[in-house]
Structures are given as structure tokens and as C-alpha cells.
Design a protein around this motif. Sequence first.
Motif, PDB file in Angstrom:
ATOM      1  N   TYR A  23      13.756   3.779   5.484  1.00 14.46           N
ATOM      2  CA  TYR A  23      12.828   2.886   4.771  1.00 14.46           C
ATOM      3  C   TYR A  23      11.404   2.919   5.325  1.00 14.46           C
ATOM      4  O   TYR A  23      10.446   2.590   4.622  1.00 14.46           O
ATOM      5  CB  TYR A  23      13.352   1.446   4.750  1.00 14.46           C
ATOM      6  N   PRO A  25       7.757   3.956   6.273  1.00  9.44           N
ATOM      7  CA  PRO A  25       6.825   4.941   5.706  1.00  9.44           C
ATOM      8  C   PRO A  25       6.692   6.208   6.549  1.00  9.44           C
ATOM      9  O   PRO A  25       6.551   7.303   6.007  1.00  9.44           O
ATOM     10  CB  PRO A  25       5.508   4.181   5.640  1.00  9.44           C
ATOM     11  N   PHE A  28       8.965   9.191   5.514  1.00  7.34           N
ATOM     12  CA  PHE A  28       8.797   9.883   4.230  1.00  7.34           C
ATOM     13  C   PHE A  28       8.338  11.339   4.373  1.00  7.34           C
ATOM     14  O   PHE A  28       8.854  12.210   3.670  1.00  7.34           O
ATOM     15  CB  PHE A  28       7.862   9.097   3.315  1.00  7.34           C
ATOM     16  N   ILE A  58      -0.999   4.566  -0.249  1.00  9.48           N
ATOM     17  CA  ILE A  58       0.352   4.199  -0.660  1.00  9.48           C
ATOM     18  C   ILE A  58       0.664   2.802  -0.136  1.00  9.48           C
ATOM     19  O   ILE A  58       0.401   2.496   1.030  1.00  9.48           O
ATOM     20  CB  ILE A  58       1.398   5.186  -0.098  1.00  9.48           C
ATOM     21  N   ARG A  59       1.225   1.987  -0.998  1.00 10.74           N
ATOM     22  CA  ARG A  59       1.710   0.659  -0.605  1.00 10.74           C
ATOM     23  C   ARG A  59       3.222   0.675  -0.769  1.00 10.74           C
ATOM     24  O   ARG A  59       3.730   1.059  -1.816  1.00 10.74           O
ATOM     25  CB  ARG A  59       1.079  -0.420  -1.483  1.00 10.74           C
ATOM     26  N   PHE A  60       3.926   0.282   0.275  1.00 12.55           N
ATOM     27  CA  PHE A  60       5.389   0.303   0.284  1.00 12.55           C
ATOM     28  C   PHE A  60       5.961  -1.109   0.198  1.00 12.55           C
ATOM     29  O   PHE A  60       5.382  -2.050   0.738  1.00 12.55           O
ATOM     30  CB  PHE A  60       5.907   0.949   1.575  1.00 12.55           C
ATOM     31  N   THR A  61       7.123  -1.232  -0.440  1.00  8.16           N
ATOM     32  CA  THR A  61       7.865  -2.486  -0.442  1.00  8.16           C
ATOM     33  C   THR A  61       8.246  -2.810   0.998  1.00  8.16           C
ATOM     34  O   THR A  61       8.690  -1.920   1.729  1.00  8.16           O
ATOM     35  CB  THR A  61       9.154  -2.337  -1.289  1.00  8.16           C
ATOM     36  N   MET A  69      13.051   0.545  -1.926  1.00  9.00           N
ATOM     37  CA  MET A  69      12.009   1.305  -1.236  1.00  9.00           C
ATOM     38  C   MET A  69      10.891   1.694  -2.208  1.00  9.00           C
ATOM     39  O   MET A  69      10.331   2.791  -2.128  1.00  9.00           O
ATOM     40  CB  MET A  69      12.614   2.558  -0.597  1.00  9.00           C
ATOM     41  N   ASP A  70      10.572   0.816  -3.132  1.00  7.94           N
ATOM     42  CA  ASP A  70       9.519   1.119  -4.095  1.00  7.94           C
ATOM     43  C   ASP A  70       8.210   1.390  -3.367  1.00  7.94           C
ATOM     44  O   ASP A  70       7.950   0.845  -2.298  1.00  7.94           O
ATOM     45  CB  ASP A  70       9.303  -0.052  -5.049  1.00  7.94           C
ATOM     46  N   HIS A  71       7.404   2.222  -3.981  1.00  7.37           N
ATOM     47  CA  HIS A  71       6.062   2.431  -3.464  1.00  7.37           C
ATOM     48  C   HIS A  71       5.096   2.684  -4.617  1.00  7.37           C
ATOM     49  O   HIS A  71       5.489   3.069  -5.707  1.00  7.37           O
ATOM     50  CB  HIS A  71       6.014   3.531  -2.406  1.00  7.37           C
TER      51      HIS A  71
END
Length: 134
Positions: A23, A25, A28, A58-61, A69-71
Motif C-alpha cells: 500500500y 507509495p 509502487f 499523485i495523491r494516494f488513499t 489503494m486508489d490514487h
Amino acid sequence: MLPARTYSVSIACDWRALYERIYRPEFFPEWASGLSDSELHEEGDQWLADGPEGPIRIRFTPHNAHGVMDHWVDVGGGSTVHIPLRVIQNDDGAEVMLTLFRQPGMDDEKFAADIKWINRDLLALKTLIERTAN
């Protein structure tokens, strides 16, 4: 509404353990090829990276108990792309699901290329996790 397609990969790993591992960042770039040549740098509640077509934000949940894990990728010019990403239980393993929204003005060729890219990245994640689990 934007046309959408969801793609998934089954991974032989407990879903909660998988989520806890991937999860962040910083993880990734290990499997998401669009970020593989870039180091993510945190700036407030966003992360900066060099994307395939230039700098991105990028903004992550935030971390959660649901495997979300939306972004949101700000590609510049006022355009932000939402990428829903989930880790869910699949028996004693996990299913990682990513939804691709076809963006306005995206032609068939670009949409097909993005589909291949997503599936390649999901397979890379599966290989990375299952290889290091053994």
C-alpha cells in the motif's frame, strides 16, 4: 460517464498481508512500470514523480482496513486521472483489481495500449510477490 474496464490478477498471498506490503507509495515503482524509472518524493499530501510523459503529482488513499489503494494522478494542464485499485480476499489468497477509465479524447489505440500496460504491471506485481514469498 467514462467507459471503464476492470482488470485483476490472483496472487498467492493472504490479502491483508499483501495490502500491508504494497500500500505504501514507495512500493509502487517496484511493479508499476510508469514509475519504475522514478523516485517518488513526498510533498505534503502528494507524491511527485517523473511519469512516462513528464512530471506528475499523485495523491494516494490513506492506509485503511479495506484494501483500498486508489490514487489520483495529476498529469498537468488541469487533468487528473482517478485510478481505483483494490486488494480483496480470494479464498486464502488475494485478488488485485485495477479499474481503467477511458479518458476523454483517448483513441482506441491508446486505450488498448493502456490495457496492455495495466495487465503487464499486474503480472509484474504477481511475479514480484510470489517470487519473494517462496
